[in-house]
Design a protein around this motif. Structure first.
Motif, PDB file in Angstrom:
ATOM      1  N   LYS A 156       0.826  -1.209   0.000  1.00  0.00           N
ATOM      2  CA  LYS A 156       0.000   0.000   0.000  1.00  0.00           C
ATOM      3  C   LYS A 156       0.863   1.264   0.000  1.00  0.00           C
ATOM      4  CE  LYS A 156      -3.626   2.307   2.683  1.00  0.00           C
ATOM      5  NZ  LYS A 156      -4.431   2.250   3.933  1.00  0.00           N
ATOM      6  N   ASP A 157       1.967   1.228   0.733  1.00  0.00           N
ATOM      7  CA  ASP A 157       2.870   2.378   0.824  1.00  0.00           C
ATOM      8  C   ASP A 157       4.127   2.160  -0.012  1.00  0.00           C
ATOM      9  OD1 ASP A 157       1.185   3.568   2.892  1.00  0.00           O
ATOM     10  OD2 ASP A 157       1.965   1.983   4.191  1.00  0.00           O
ATOM     11  N   LYS A 159       5.356   3.230  -2.877  1.00  0.00           N
ATOM     12  CA  LYS A 159       6.089   4.379  -3.430  1.00  0.00           C
ATOM     13  C   LYS A 159       6.930   5.055  -2.349  1.00  0.00           C
ATOM     14  CE  LYS A 159       5.440   8.647  -6.086  1.00  0.00           C
ATOM     15  NZ  LYS A 159       4.454   9.525  -6.782  1.00  0.00           N
ATOM     16  N   LYS A 160       6.318   5.287  -1.177  1.00  0.00           N
ATOM     17  CA  LYS A 160       7.021   5.930  -0.069  1.00  0.00           C
ATOM     18  C   LYS A 160       8.179   5.065   0.416  1.00  0.00           C
ATOM     19  CE  LYS A 160       6.264   7.541   4.678  1.00  0.00           C
ATOM     20  NZ  LYS A 160       5.287   7.610   5.791  1.00  0.00           N
ATOM     21  N   SER A 409       3.782  -3.238   5.137  1.00  0.00           N
ATOM     22  CA  SER A 409       2.633  -2.342   4.982  1.00  0.00           C
ATOM     23  C   SER A 409       1.395  -3.214   4.935  1.00  0.00           C
ATOM     24  CB  SER A 409       2.802  -1.500   3.699  1.00  0.00           C
ATOM     25  OG  SER A 409       1.676  -0.701   3.446  1.00  0.00           O
TER      26      SER A 409
END
Length: 705
Positions: A156-157, A159-160, A409
């Motif tokens: 879900k995260d 990219k970060k 995540s």
């Protein structure tokens, strides 16, 4: 410290001496690098990923030096890639296609235009990923689907996490179906982030590069190693893996027993439209997932990477059986399982109807590919063994991705519409339509007794050549090992399984059918070919001679048929029993009371079985050979001497003697019997049972009518 010691999660395989021998040949180095990457399944899956290099070559039309890109062609595999598997394109022509690109809605028309960019006319067809390499300026590029990277890409995260993990040196491009526009997006990402060492594709995979083959290889390994280190540091840290165990696995032996008992039932349901071949695995990674509390939440989500779900379908079917459930009552088990298959087929049909486009191909087989049995293992079913095995490997990749994503995540799968757009992509459909027509025995599973030599081996080879998978067996373990080597060389490990089988032993017969179930999912064709011969005058015939003849020929045929019928009835898809009997079942010859009468019993047992099994759509037919001497264990000893004595000729004169007494004056070979067997099972005689086919060169006394 050597480079081989600097990596823990990937394999450093580069050999400087080997690479030095290819110096100056960038294409050879591309193939070398590709093979090394493809040899490590932690880096990419079978048939997945693609690699490229750009170098200058002489233009055959102008004689001028021009930049050419060599890239893995459509349908290839990195681990086995050869020069013939590459597509070679003019770089300037490929890039000039930007001038005629009309947007995402017209994406597919670009694929045909790749043909106008071909440099080497003997090239493999360019794949849809070609522009993803073409618009990047680097000389060497790797696009892989490593589990460790996809776990981050599917989080879900993601990219970060990518930004923080690599301090901005790895770019990010959101999920998009591969194609021309994605190639432009990769170039845009590079332009906006100059100096990056790679790009993560959301839910998809990884792009890395270098100015040399070695630099690209090292960059790829380093990035994947960093991803894997990050996952390892986090898995199990915030919560137990997959929520922790909900149930415990059965012991190994019990798991295999359950899987062997259930596989034919599952295969029958999965073959409701097309005959499927199965694969079973109880890999530790599978067991950890299917025994977990989060199974019910994660399994329906399906996979994220397109390479995964193209081979595994949108999601698996999870069985509602207890791990140690009694599978002896087949009717009761089917009553439990049937609604699960109905629900899955309805789900898949609803998925198709909700996502289809006006020009979508027709809905495909709605049966599951992946079936999970908590506490036991995973079954996969596909058109052939290799495809079923690879589907299992891909679902294990998906499990690895879910495990990693959940640790750092939360796991996200592709939206159903995006998944559909890949699965029913017109370009994928065109690829399917170009595949060769299935062979006559594709999807069929055969067990041929006595198949380590002689007639049995010829039958097994013929069936394998015609597309079947085969269980070869013999009561002679040493002879069986030799046959395994022959089959491995001729067909590869996905076409055969092997078992020691003594047809007089119910225990070894069961084990052989268990091998068939665990290796392929069941059995469709049983050939009773194992035999022996004893030729003696009545006064020399012993009780022991009589017993072994009847035990092997009659009792053996009965027991093997009984075992095969049990499996076929579980499948519910019919089947074939072929009995290799003899001309002697019909002809009264000298010095042959035991063998001839046992053969007559085999022949009548065939008729009795045909009469009984018709209701199950199991056909029982007989092939009657005569004097098949080539590669026959029977003829290596006393039988040949006995027959020569009976007919008053020398042993070495037997082949010619037998040929001369036939109407066609022909020597009968094992291959002749194999061809007769194929006639019965090859599709032309599906409504024939209880028949006898003489393959004896024409012995008038053996005419049935």
């Amino acid at each position: 410290m050597s480079l081989t010691q600097t990596f823990k999660h990937v394999s450093y395989l580069w050999d400087e001496a080997t690479a030095a021998s290819m110096a100056g040949d960038e294409v050879a180095l591309l193939i070398y690098r590709s093979n090394l990457l493809g040899a490590d399944l932690r880096l990419t899956n079978y048939g997945g990923g693609n690699t490229s290099c750009k170098a200058f070559a002489k233009d055959p039309l102008t004689g001028e030096s021009t930049e050419v890109m060599w890239v893995k062609g459509s349908g290839g595999d990195l681990g086995t890639l050869k020069r013939s598997g590459l597509a070679a394109l003019y770089v300037d022509r490929l890039r000039s296609l930007k001038n005629v690109y009309r947007g995402v809605e017209h994406e597919d028309e670009m694929v045909e235009l790749f043909n106008h960019c071909i440099y080497d006319l003997s090239s493999k067809a360019p794949s849809i990923d070609t522009p993803l390499h073409g618009f990047l300026p680097f000389k060497h590029i790797d696009h892989l689907h490593p589990d460790a990277a996809i776990a981050i890409a599917a989080a879900k995260d993601g990219k970060k996490i990518t930004q923080e993990l690599f301090s901005g040196t790895i770019g990010w491009v959101e999920w998009q179906r591969p194609g021309f526009d994605l190639g432009l997006k990769l170039k845009q990402c590079l332009d906006e982030n100059p100096g990056i060492r790679g790009i993560m594709l959301g839910s998809h995979g990884l792009f890395t590069w270098g100015d040399t083959a070695y630099e690209s290889y090292m960059n790829t390994l380093e990035v994947i190693e960093r991803c894997a280190e990050y996952l390892e540091a986090n898995i199990g840290k915030k919560a137990p893996v997959f929520g922790g165990a909900k149930i415990q696995s059965l012991p190994k032996e019990a798991r295999l027993a359950q899987a062997a008992a259930l596989a034919p039932v599952l295969r029958g349901y999965c073959s409701s439209q097309t005959k499927m071949v199965g694969h079973f695995t109880d890999d530790d990674r599978v067991l950890e997932f299917i025994n977990a509390k989060d199974l019910d939440r994660l399994a329906p989500l399906g996979t994220s990477c397109p390479d995964h779900f193209l081979r595994t379908k949108i999601s698996p079917l999870v069985l509602n059986l207890e791990a140690g459930e009694d599978l002896g009552n087949v009717a009761a088990i089917k009553e439990k399982i049937a609604p699960l298959f109905d629900a899955y087929r309805n789900m898949y049909t609803d998925y198709y109807n909700a996502c289809k486009h006006p020009n979508s191909p027709a809905v495909r087989d709605a049966n599951p590919v992946v079936i999970l049995y908590p506490g036991v293992g995973m079954f996969t079913f596909a058109k052939d063994k290799q495809t079923a095995r690879v589907a299992a490997e891909f679902y294990i990749n998906a499990i690895n991705v879910m495990k990693g994503a959940e640790a750092i995540s939360s796991y996200t799968s592709l939206p159903r519409q995006e998944a559909f757009n890949i699965e029913y992509w017109l370009l994928e459909e065109a690829k399917l339509q170009r595949m060769p027509k299935p062979k006559a025995l594709s999807g069929r599973i055969a067990l041929v007794t006595g198949s380590a030599g002689g007639i049995g081996k010829a039958i097994a080879k013929k069936f394998a050549e015609e597309g079947a998978v085969v269980v070869i067996n013999d009561n002679d373990a040493q002879r069986l090992e030799s046959a395994k080597a022959d089959f491995d060389k001729a067909f590869g490990k996905d076409v055969y399984a092997a078992a020691v089988l003594d047809v007089t032993s119910a225990q070894t017969i069961k084990k052989a059918f268990d091998v068939a179930a665990l290796s392929f999912g069941g059995v469709d064709i049983v050939v009773n070919c194992a035999g022996l011969s004893i030729s003696k005058p009545i006064e020399e015939h012993t009780e022991q001679d009589w017993d072994i003849l009847y035990d092997v020929l009659v009792k053996g045929q009965f027991l093997v048929t009984q075992g095969g019928v049990e499996v076929m009835r579980k499948q519910g898809t019919g089947g074939d029993v072929l009995n290799i009997v003899s001309k002697n079942a019909l002809v009264s010859g000298p010095n042959n009371a035991g063998y001839g009468s046992a053969k007559a019993a085999q022949l009548h047992l065939s008729r009795l079985n045909a009469a009984e099994l018709g209701k199950d759509h199991i056909r029982v037919n007989t092939v009657n050979p005569d004097a098949v001497i080539s590669d026959s264990k029977i003829w290596a000893g006393a039988w040949a001497e006995g027959r020569a004595k009976a007919y008053g000729v020398k042993v070495e004169e037997l082949p010619a003697f037998y040929a001369k007494r036939t109407l066609l004056n022909e020597i009968i070979l094992p291959e002749d019997i194999a061809n007769a067997c194929f006639v019965f099972v090859g599709g032309m005689l599906n409504k024939a049972t209880g028949n006898v086919l003489n393959i004896d060169g024409g012995v008038a006394m053996a005419f049935v009518r």
